[in-house]
Scaffold this motif. Structure first.
Motif, PDB file in Angstrom:
ATOM      1  N   GLY A 192      23.728  -1.480  -8.197  1.00 55.68           N
ATOM      2  CA  GLY A 192      24.177  -1.766  -9.552  1.00 55.68           C
ATOM      3  C   GLY A 192      23.526  -2.976 -10.192  1.00 55.68           C
ATOM      4  N   VAL A 193      22.728  -3.720  -9.418  1.00 56.22           N
ATOM      5  CA  VAL A 193      22.044  -4.900  -9.942  1.00 56.22           C
ATOM      6  C   VAL A 193      20.892  -4.453 -10.840  1.00 56.22           C
ATOM      7  CG1 VAL A 193      20.602  -6.888  -9.311  1.00 56.22           C
ATOM      8  CG2 VAL A 193      22.682  -6.392  -8.021  1.00 56.22           C
ATOM      9  N   LEU A 194      20.751  -5.091 -11.996  1.00 57.19           N
ATOM     10  CA  LEU A 194      19.656  -4.826 -12.914  1.00 57.19           C
ATOM     11  C   LEU A 194      18.527  -5.810 -12.619  1.00 57.19           C
ATOM     12  CD1 LEU A 194      18.531  -3.299 -15.396  1.00 57.19           C
ATOM     13  CD2 LEU A 194      19.597  -5.085 -16.822  1.00 57.19           C
ATOM     14  N   GLU A 195      17.349  -5.284 -12.281  1.00 48.96           N
ATOM     15  CA  GLU A 195      16.176  -6.108 -11.982  1.00 48.96           C
ATOM     16  C   GLU A 195      15.211  -6.020 -13.158  1.00 48.96           C
ATOM     17  OE1 GLU A 195      13.877  -6.318  -7.984  1.00 48.96           O
ATOM     18  OE2 GLU A 195      12.801  -4.867  -9.248  1.00 48.96           O
ATOM     19  N   ARG A 196      14.876  -7.174 -13.723  1.00 50.30           N
ATOM     20  CA  ARG A 196      13.961  -7.212 -14.863  1.00 50.30           C
ATOM     21  C   ARG A 196      12.797  -8.165 -14.582  1.00 50.30           C
ATOM     22  NH1 ARG A 196      18.369  -8.348 -19.540  1.00 50.30           N
ATOM     23  NH2 ARG A 196      19.514  -9.137 -17.727  1.00 50.30           N
ATOM     24  N   GLU A 197      11.584  -7.690 -14.839  1.00 46.60           N
ATOM     25  CA  GLU A 197      10.401  -8.543 -14.826  1.00 46.60           C
ATOM     26  C   GLU A 197      10.216  -9.106 -16.228  1.00 46.60           C
ATOM     27  OE1 GLU A 197       8.597  -9.219 -12.109  1.00 46.60           O
ATOM     28  OE2 GLU A 197       9.762  -7.851 -10.836  1.00 46.60           O
ATOM     29  N   PHE A 198       9.811 -10.366 -16.332  1.00 47.90           N
ATOM     30  CA  PHE A 198       9.630 -10.975 -17.646  1.00 47.90           C
ATOM     31  C   PHE A 198       8.447 -11.931 -17.629  1.00 47.90           C
ATOM     32  CE2 PHE A 198      12.550 -13.876 -15.427  1.00 47.90           C
ATOM     33  CZ  PHE A 198      11.990 -15.112 -15.694  1.00 47.90           C
ATOM     34  N   THR A 199       8.014 -12.312 -18.809  1.00 47.31           N
ATOM     35  CA  THR A 199       7.020 -13.367 -18.947  1.00 47.31           C
ATOM     36  C   THR A 199       7.506 -14.369 -19.981  1.00 47.31           C
ATOM     37  OG1 THR A 199       5.799 -12.106 -20.629  1.00 47.31           O
ATOM     38  CG2 THR A 199       5.072 -11.873 -18.324  1.00 47.31           C
ATOM     39  N   LEU A 200       7.143 -15.614 -19.748  1.00 51.73           N
ATOM     40  CA  LEU A 200       7.354 -16.705 -20.703  1.00 51.73           C
ATOM     41  C   LEU A 200       5.980 -17.316 -20.937  1.00 51.73           C
ATOM     42  CD1 LEU A 200      10.540 -18.436 -19.268  1.00 51.73           C
ATOM     43  CD2 LEU A 200      10.330 -17.462 -21.559  1.00 51.73           C
ATOM     44  N   GLY A 201       5.300 -16.867 -21.988  1.00 52.41           N
ATOM     45  CA  GLY A 201       3.910 -17.278 -22.124  1.00 52.41           C
ATOM     46  C   GLY A 201       3.126 -16.731 -20.949  1.00 52.41           C
ATOM     47  N   GLU A 202       2.494 -17.630 -20.185  1.00 50.18           N
ATOM     48  CA  GLU A 202       1.714 -17.207 -19.015  1.00 50.18           C
ATOM     49  C   GLU A 202       2.531 -17.216 -17.732  1.00 50.18           C
ATOM     50  OE1 GLU A 202      -0.172 -21.544 -17.727  1.00 50.18           O
ATOM     51  OE2 GLU A 202      -1.447 -20.068 -18.736  1.00 50.18           O
ATOM     52  N   ILE A 203       3.833 -17.521 -17.825  1.00 50.23           N
ATOM     53  CA  ILE A 203       4.675 -17.646 -16.636  1.00 50.23           C
ATOM     54  C   ILE A 203       5.360 -16.313 -16.350  1.00 50.23           C
ATOM     55  CG2 ILE A 203       6.561 -18.923 -15.558  1.00 50.23           C
ATOM     56  CD1 ILE A 203       6.157 -21.068 -17.761  1.00 50.23           C
ATOM     57  N   PRO A 204       5.081 -15.681 -15.207  1.00 50.27           N
ATOM     58  CA  PRO A 204       5.800 -14.456 -14.848  1.00 50.27           C
ATOM     59  C   PRO A 204       7.056 -14.769 -14.039  1.00 50.27           C
ATOM     60  CG  PRO A 204       3.950 -14.765 -13.367  1.00 50.27           C
ATOM     61  CD  PRO A 204       3.976 -15.967 -14.287  1.00 50.27           C
ATOM     62  N   GLY A 205       8.079 -13.963 -14.251  1.00 51.07           N
ATOM     63  CA  GLY A 205       9.323 -14.187 -13.524  1.00 51.07           C
ATOM     64  C   GLY A 205      10.072 -12.893 -13.291  1.00 51.07           C
ATOM     65  N   THR A 206      11.144 -13.001 -12.502  1.00 52.00           N
ATOM     66  CA  THR A 206      12.026 -11.869 -12.221  1.00 52.00           C
ATOM     67  C   THR A 206      13.468 -12.328 -12.388  1.00 52.00           C
ATOM     68  OG1 THR A 206      10.437 -11.059 -10.577  1.00 52.00           O
ATOM     69  CG2 THR A 206      12.618 -10.059 -10.563  1.00 52.00           C
ATOM     70  N   LEU A 207      14.280 -11.465 -12.985  1.00 51.45           N
ATOM     71  CA  LEU A 207      15.694 -11.745 -13.209  1.00 51.45           C
ATOM     72  C   LEU A 207      16.514 -10.597 -12.650  1.00 51.45           C
ATOM     73  CD1 LEU A 207      18.105 -13.227 -14.602  1.00 51.45           C
ATOM     74  CD2 LEU A 207      17.497 -11.963 -16.694  1.00 51.45           C
ATOM     75  N   TRP A 208      17.501 -10.951 -11.834  1.00 45.21           N
ATOM     76  CA  TRP A 208      18.457  -9.968 -11.314  1.00 45.21           C
ATOM     77  C   TRP A 208      19.834 -10.305 -11.894  1.00 45.21           C
ATOM     78  CZ3 TRP A 208      14.784 -12.451  -8.423  1.00 45.21           C
ATOM     79  CH2 TRP A 208      13.859 -11.664  -7.704  1.00 45.21           C
ATOM     80  N   THR A 209      20.514  -9.319 -12.454  1.00 46.98           N
ATOM     81  CA  THR A 209      21.859  -9.555 -12.968  1.00 46.98           C
ATOM     82  C   THR A 209      22.809  -8.507 -12.411  1.00 46.98           C
ATOM     83  OG1 THR A 209      21.226  -8.325 -14.967  1.00 46.98           O
ATOM     84  CG2 THR A 209      21.250 -10.722 -15.109  1.00 46.98           C
ATOM     85  N   PRO A 210      24.036  -8.911 -12.072  1.00 42.84           N
ATOM     86  CA  PRO A 210      25.004  -7.957 -11.529  1.00 42.84           C
ATOM     87  C   PRO A 210      25.474  -6.988 -12.602  1.00 42.84           C
ATOM     88  CG  PRO A 210      26.049 -10.068 -11.944  1.00 42.84           C
ATOM     89  CD  PRO A 210      24.585 -10.272 -12.201  1.00 42.84           C
ATOM     90  N   GLY A 211      26.005  -5.860 -12.166  1.00 38.28           N
ATOM     91  CA  GLY A 211      26.497  -4.874 -13.113  1.00 38.28           C
ATOM     92  C   GLY A 211      27.617  -5.388 -13.991  1.00 38.28           C
ATOM     93  N   SER A 212      28.316  -6.431 -13.533  1.00 36.36           N
ATOM     94  CA  SER A 212      29.442  -6.976 -14.294  1.00 36.36           C
ATOM     95  C   SER A 212      29.011  -7.892 -15.427  1.00 36.36           C
ATOM     96  CB  SER A 212      30.356  -7.760 -13.347  1.00 36.36           C
ATOM     97  OG  SER A 212      29.640  -8.834 -12.729  1.00 36.36           O
ATOM     98  N   ALA A 213      27.729  -8.292 -15.450  1.00 35.96           N
ATOM     99  CA  ALA A 213      27.270  -9.253 -16.456  1.00 35.96           C
ATOM    100  C   ALA A 213      27.233  -8.604 -17.831  1.00 35.96           C
ATOM    101  CB  ALA A 213      25.899  -9.788 -16.083  1.00 35.96           C
ATOM    102  N   ALA A 214      27.874  -9.251 -18.809  1.00 33.79           N
ATOM    103  CA  ALA A 214      27.929  -8.745 -20.173  1.00 33.79           C
ATOM    104  C   ALA A 214      28.269  -9.912 -21.087  1.00 33.79           C
ATOM    105  CB  ALA A 214      28.986  -7.641 -20.300  1.00 33.79           C
ATOM    106  N   PRO A 215      28.023  -9.786 -22.391  1.00 30.32           N
ATOM    107  CA  PRO A 215      28.366 -10.893 -23.283  1.00 30.32           C
ATOM    108  C   PRO A 215      29.817 -11.353 -23.165  1.00 30.32           C
ATOM    109  CG  PRO A 215      26.967  -9.335 -24.428  1.00 30.32           C
ATOM    110  CD  PRO A 215      27.297  -8.711 -23.103  1.00 30.32           C
ATOM    111  N   ALA A 216      30.729 -10.410 -22.911  1.00 30.01           N
ATOM    112  CA  ALA A 216      32.136 -10.784 -22.778  1.00 30.01           C
ATOM    113  C   ALA A 216      32.438 -11.413 -21.427  1.00 30.01           C
ATOM    114  CB  ALA A 216      33.024  -9.556 -22.982  1.00 30.01           C
ATOM    115  N   THR A 217      31.605 -11.132 -20.430  1.00 28.08           N
ATOM    116  CA  THR A 217      31.802 -11.666 -19.084  1.00 28.08           C
ATOM    117  C   THR A 217      30.473 -12.162 -18.536  1.00 28.08           C
ATOM    118  OG1 THR A 217      31.508  -9.441 -18.173  1.00 28.08           O
ATOM    119  CG2 THR A 217      33.789 -10.200 -18.543  1.00 28.08           C
ATOM    120  N   PRO A 218      29.921 -13.245 -19.099  1.00 27.35           N
ATOM    121  CA  PRO A 218      28.609 -13.721 -18.664  1.00 27.35           C
ATOM    122  C   PRO A 218      28.638 -14.204 -17.212  1.00 27.35           C
ATOM    123  CG  PRO A 218      29.649 -15.314 -20.132  1.00 27.35           C
ATOM    124  CD  PRO A 218      30.502 -14.092 -20.167  1.00 27.35           C
TER     125      PRO A 218
END
Length: 243
Positions: free
Chosen positions: A12-38
């Motif tokens: 249920g974990v959401l895995e996202r690859e991202f870039t910040l300019g030239e910086i590559p990164g990875t973000l994992w967020t649990p299925g429970s993460a939402a604006p109402a429950t950050p």
């Protein structure tokens, strides 16, 4: 922050690859993460020179995300998907050769890791700004991993509320001094038979931290032998300070 790919994993974990300019990164967020429950955020850094996709870091990140945390990592300058530095690669080769030969390594280590920390910390703070702007992520923020980087971040970044560090005896001189400025709760993991880090230096570093709450876990075994159950203890540590 530019999201370059995303996938929902089996747990249920959401895995996202991202870039910040030239910086590559990875973000994992649990299925429970939402604006109402950050979800609270844990920054997870591997030791210098290892990529963010290294299997041990990915396993730690996914396990921590399953605990209900957003977990993020970025590649350090010259590492992973970043352009290589010939000088840094040569310093790493010199460091390995000196350690295998039993020769002094302090100056080689200083020339490699000192500048790496100086370059990496502003990038991690930039990443932290972008991550906390996401509606499904909130504070407080924890840190887990590479000791030298963690010391500097905990000393200069007020949003870091707790840190779990993998004890290394070889820490740049600047970070040995900065350890006294670190006051957040600490969990310090020490491998008793670490072939690459002098035990007494690690113990001296633990003693130097200014934190009123600091815990040392020492386990038998070499550098990569940290027991899996320490992830469970790390989860409970972050639960106490980030939830």
């Amino acid at each position: 922050m530019h999201i370059t790919s995303e996938q929902r994993l089996d747990d249920g974990v959401l895995e996202r690859e991202f870039t910040l300019g030239e910086i590559p990164g990875t973000l994992w967020t649990p299925g429970s993460a939402a604006p109402a429950t950050p979800a609270p955020l844990v920054l997870m850094a591997h030791n210098n020179g290892l990529p963010r996709r290294e299997a041990r870091l990915v396993a730690r990140a996914r396990h921590t995300a399953a605990y209900g945390y957003a977990v993020a990592t970025i590649d350090t300058p010259g590492c992973g998907d970043r352009p290589r530095s010939a000088a840094a690669d040569q310093a790493r080769a010199d460091l390995r050769r000196a350690m295998q030969a039993g020769e002094p390594v302090d100056e080689i280590f200083e020339s490699l890791v000192g500048p790496l920390v100086e370059e990496a910390v502003p990038e991690w703070r930039t990443a932290l700004d972008a991550l906390l702007a996401l509606p499904e992520i909130g504070g407080p923020v924890g840190y887990s991993g590479w000791t030298a980087l963690g010391i500097r971040l905990a000393a200069v970044e007020p949003r870091i509320a707790a840190a779990g560090l993998f004890a290394g005896g070889y820490v740049p001189r600047a970070q040995r001094e900065e350890a006294r400025q670190v006051t957040v709760p600490l969990l310090f993991l020490l491998q008793w038979d670490d072939e690459g880090n002098p035990r007494q230096r690690a113990l001296d570093l633990f003693d130097a931290f200014g934190s009123k709450e600091k815990t040392l876990h020492a386990n038998l075994g070499g550098h990569t032998g940290t027991p899996w159950f320490e992830l469970e203890d790390g989860g409970r540590f972050f639960d106490r300070h980030l939830k």
